[in-house]
Scaffold this motif. Structure first.
Motif, mmCIF file in Angstrom:
data_model
loop_
_atom_site.group_PDB
_atom_site.id
_atom_site.type_symbol
_atom_site.label_atom_id
_atom_site.label_comp_id
_atom_site.label_asym_id
_atom_site.label_seq_id
_atom_site.Cartn_x
_atom_site.Cartn_y
_atom_site.Cartn_z
ATOM 1 N N UNK A 1 0.857 -1.182 0.000
ATOM 2 C CA UNK A 1 0.000 0.000 0.000
ATOM 3 C C UNK A 1 0.894 1.233 0.000
ATOM 4 N N UNK A 2 0.574 2.175 -0.882
ATOM 5 C CA UNK A 2 1.298 3.440 -0.972
ATOM 6 C C UNK A 2 0.416 4.531 -0.391
ATOM 7 N N UNK A 3 0.911 5.270 0.579
ATOM 8 C CA UNK A 3 0.118 6.338 1.194
ATOM 9 C C UNK A 3 -0.112 7.454 0.177
ATOM 10 N N UNK A 4 -1.191 8.223 0.404
ATOM 11 C CA UNK A 4 -1.499 9.270 -0.574
ATOM 12 C C UNK A 4 -0.426 10.365 -0.637
ATOM 13 N N UNK A 5 0.250 10.769 0.473
ATOM 14 C CA UNK A 5 1.339 11.743 0.297
ATOM 15 C C UNK A 5 2.481 11.195 -0.558
ATOM 16 N N UNK A 6 2.750 9.900 -0.424
ATOM 17 C CA UNK A 6 3.795 9.275 -1.232
ATOM 18 C C UNK A 6 3.372 9.246 -2.702
ATOM 19 N N UNK A 7 2.115 8.929 -2.969
ATOM 20 C CA UNK A 7 1.613 8.942 -4.345
ATOM 21 C C UNK A 7 1.720 10.348 -4.934
ATOM 22 N N UNK A 8 1.416 11.372 -4.123
ATOM 23 C CA UNK A 8 1.580 12.748 -4.596
ATOM 24 C C UNK A 8 3.030 13.021 -4.970
ATOM 25 N N UNK A 9 3.962 12.518 -4.169
ATOM 26 C CA UNK A 9 5.386 12.724 -4.469
ATOM 27 C C UNK A 9 5.775 12.028 -5.773
ATOM 28 N N UNK A 10 5.242 10.836 -6.003
ATOM 29 C CA UNK A 10 5.485 10.136 -7.269
ATOM 30 C C UNK A 10 4.985 10.987 -8.429
ATOM 31 N N UNK A 11 3.766 11.507 -8.289
ATOM 32 C CA UNK A 11 3.168 12.300 -9.364
ATOM 33 C C UNK A 11 3.947 13.591 -9.620
ATOM 34 N N UNK A 12 4.556 14.115 -8.569
ATOM 35 C CA UNK A 12 5.343 15.346 -8.717
ATOM 36 C C UNK A 12 6.723 15.098 -9.298
ATOM 37 N N UNK A 13 7.063 13.830 -9.537
ATOM 38 C CA UNK A 13 8.326 13.495 -10.168
ATOM 39 C C UNK A 13 9.512 13.418 -9.235
ATOM 40 N N UNK B 1 12.449 12.059 -7.595
ATOM 41 C CA UNK B 1 13.288 10.909 -7.941
ATOM 42 C C UNK B 1 13.454 9.960 -6.763
ATOM 43 N N UNK B 2 13.584 10.511 -5.546
ATOM 44 C CA UNK B 2 13.782 9.633 -4.402
ATOM 45 C C UNK B 2 12.518 8.825 -4.096
ATOM 46 N N UNK B 3 11.349 9.390 -4.404
ATOM 47 C CA UNK B 3 10.114 8.623 -4.225
ATOM 48 C C UNK B 3 10.050 7.470 -5.217
ATOM 49 N N UNK B 4 10.466 7.725 -6.459
ATOM 50 C CA UNK B 4 10.502 6.658 -7.461
ATOM 51 C C UNK B 4 11.444 5.541 -7.019
ATOM 52 N N UNK B 5 12.598 5.918 -6.512
ATOM 53 C CA UNK B 5 13.562 4.905 -6.056
ATOM 54 C C UNK B 5 12.994 4.097 -4.895
ATOM 55 N N UNK B 6 12.323 4.766 -3.972
ATOM 56 C CA UNK B 6 11.741 4.070 -2.824
ATOM 57 C C UNK B 6 10.641 3.105 -3.264
ATOM 58 N N UNK B 7 9.851 3.516 -4.255
ATOM 59 C CA UNK B 7 8.789 2.648 -4.769
ATOM 60 C C UNK B 7 9.374 1.391 -5.398
ATOM 61 N N UNK B 8 10.344 1.557 -6.259
ATOM 62 C CA UNK B 8 10.915 0.399 -6.949
ATOM 63 C C UNK B 8 11.640 -0.531 -5.981
ATOM 64 N N UNK B 9 12.295 0.044 -4.977
ATOM 65 C CA UNK B 9 12.961 -0.786 -3.973
ATOM 66 C C UNK B 9 11.945 -1.599 -3.186
ATOM 67 N N UNK B 10 10.814 -0.972 -2.836
ATOM 68 C CA UNK B 10 9.783 -1.686 -2.082
ATOM 69 C C UNK B 10 9.183 -2.814 -2.895
ATOM 70 N N UNK B 11 8.946 -2.581 -4.186
ATOM 71 C CA UNK B 11 8.393 -3.629 -5.042
ATOM 72 C C UNK B 11 9.401 -4.754 -5.218
ATOM 73 N N UNK B 12 10.669 -4.417 -5.358
ATOM 74 C CA UNK B 12 11.698 -5.455 -5.460
ATOM 75 C C UNK B 12 11.712 -6.331 -4.212
ATOM 76 N N UNK B 13 11.529 -5.729 -3.043
ATOM 77 C CA UNK B 13 11.483 -6.526 -1.816
ATOM 78 C C UNK B 13 10.250 -7.423 -1.804
#
Length: 283
Positions: free
Chosen positions: A42-54, A56-68
């Motif tokens: 589950x991705x919190x809505x503030x984190x999703x907002x950060x993804x949408x805003x581009x 880079x560190x949010x993108x990295x955190x997302x991909x790392x979490x999915x890899x885990x």
């Protein structure tokens, strides 16, 4: 790297609806009850907002979490299903059914980022905003996201623990070949089954299932023609109907009240995809 409050959590930990939305919170309860929910995050809505805003560190955190979650980006857990989870979504007051985008068969990290952004933006479409207005919801939508391993279903559909038409105490199952989108989007006339409290099948009606939604080879889904001999062949046998009735009973025990479930069968295994309260007819 910035730190977001509880940005990405395993689905079973997404109990805070204000952060992770109604769909995630429902699935968290289901996971904790031992129900057969596909693994996910589950991705919190503030984190999703950060993804949408581009960010880079949010993108990295997302991909790392999915890899885990999947054991590595090349693990067999890919592809993914990406769905919205707004506060209040899948609740007794508001289902948001059909208002927000779901992205299925997301098969690469870049596609995952795009899917999260697309789900968030779908909540800002005119129809979704109008729906929020009718419910009296003010302010910009806060869209969290659920990311799960995709179930490549042999057949799938919906289940109601009471008949949604008359409120009678019978389990009603609707089913079709392939992914459940053919049923929930009204692309086919699904098979329909009614089961009484003793487990007796009261009704079996074969539908007109001429289209199946399947994962496409390079991501996304496609509509494929069902072989003529299977168009009016029932999807479910008695053993599978018994499994579905048992799943319904377990959901009633875990959540209480009438249930509206989305399910999928793949390689002989039953999966619970979504759960919301059922609003039944009162006469």
């Amino acid at each position: 790297m910035r730190t977001w409050r509880a940005a990405v959590v395993a689905l079973g930990s997404a109990t805070d609806e204000a952060l992770y939305g109604g769909k995630a919170a429902n699935l968290a309860i289901a996971v904790r009850a031992g129900l057969p929910v596909p693994p996910g995050l589950a991705l919190s809505w503030p984190f999703v907002d950060a993804i949408a805003e581009g960010a880079a560190d949010a993108h990295e955190a997302l991909h790392a979490a999915v890899d885990r979650l999947l054991g590595g980006s090349q693990a067999p857990g890919w592809p993914l299903a990406v769905r919205s989870s707004a506060p209040g979504e899948d609740s007794a007051r508001a289902s948001f059914a059909g208002q927000h985008l779901s992205c299925l068969n997301v098969d690469a990290p870049e596609a995952l980022t795009e899917a999260v952004q697309a789900v968030r933006e779908s909540a800002r479409a005119p129809a979704a905003l109008a729906y929020r207005h009718r419910l009296g919801l003010v302010g910009p939508p806060c869209i969290a996201v659920v990311v799960q391993a995709l179930v490549a279903a042999d057949c799938a559909g919906v289940l109601f623990t009471r008949d949604p038409l008359d409120g009678s105490e019978a389990v009603v199952v609707e089913a079709s070949w392939g992914l459940g989108e053919s049923v929930v989007e009204g692309l086919v006339v699904p098979d329909r089954y009614r089961i009484d409290g003793r487990g007796r099948v009261l009704e079996r009606v074969a539908g007109m299932k001429d289209i199946a939604v399947r994962p496409a080879p390079f991501g996304g889904t496609s509509q494929v023609a069902v072989p003529p001999e299977r168009v009016r062949t029932l999807c479910l046998d008695d053993t599978q109907l018994t499994e579905l009735r048992e799943l319904a009973s377990r959901c009633v025990l875990a959540f209480g009240g009438p249930q509206d479930l989305e399910w999928a069968l793949a390689d002989g295994h039953l999966h619970l995809l979504q759960r919301r309260p059922l609003t039944v007819a009162t006469g």
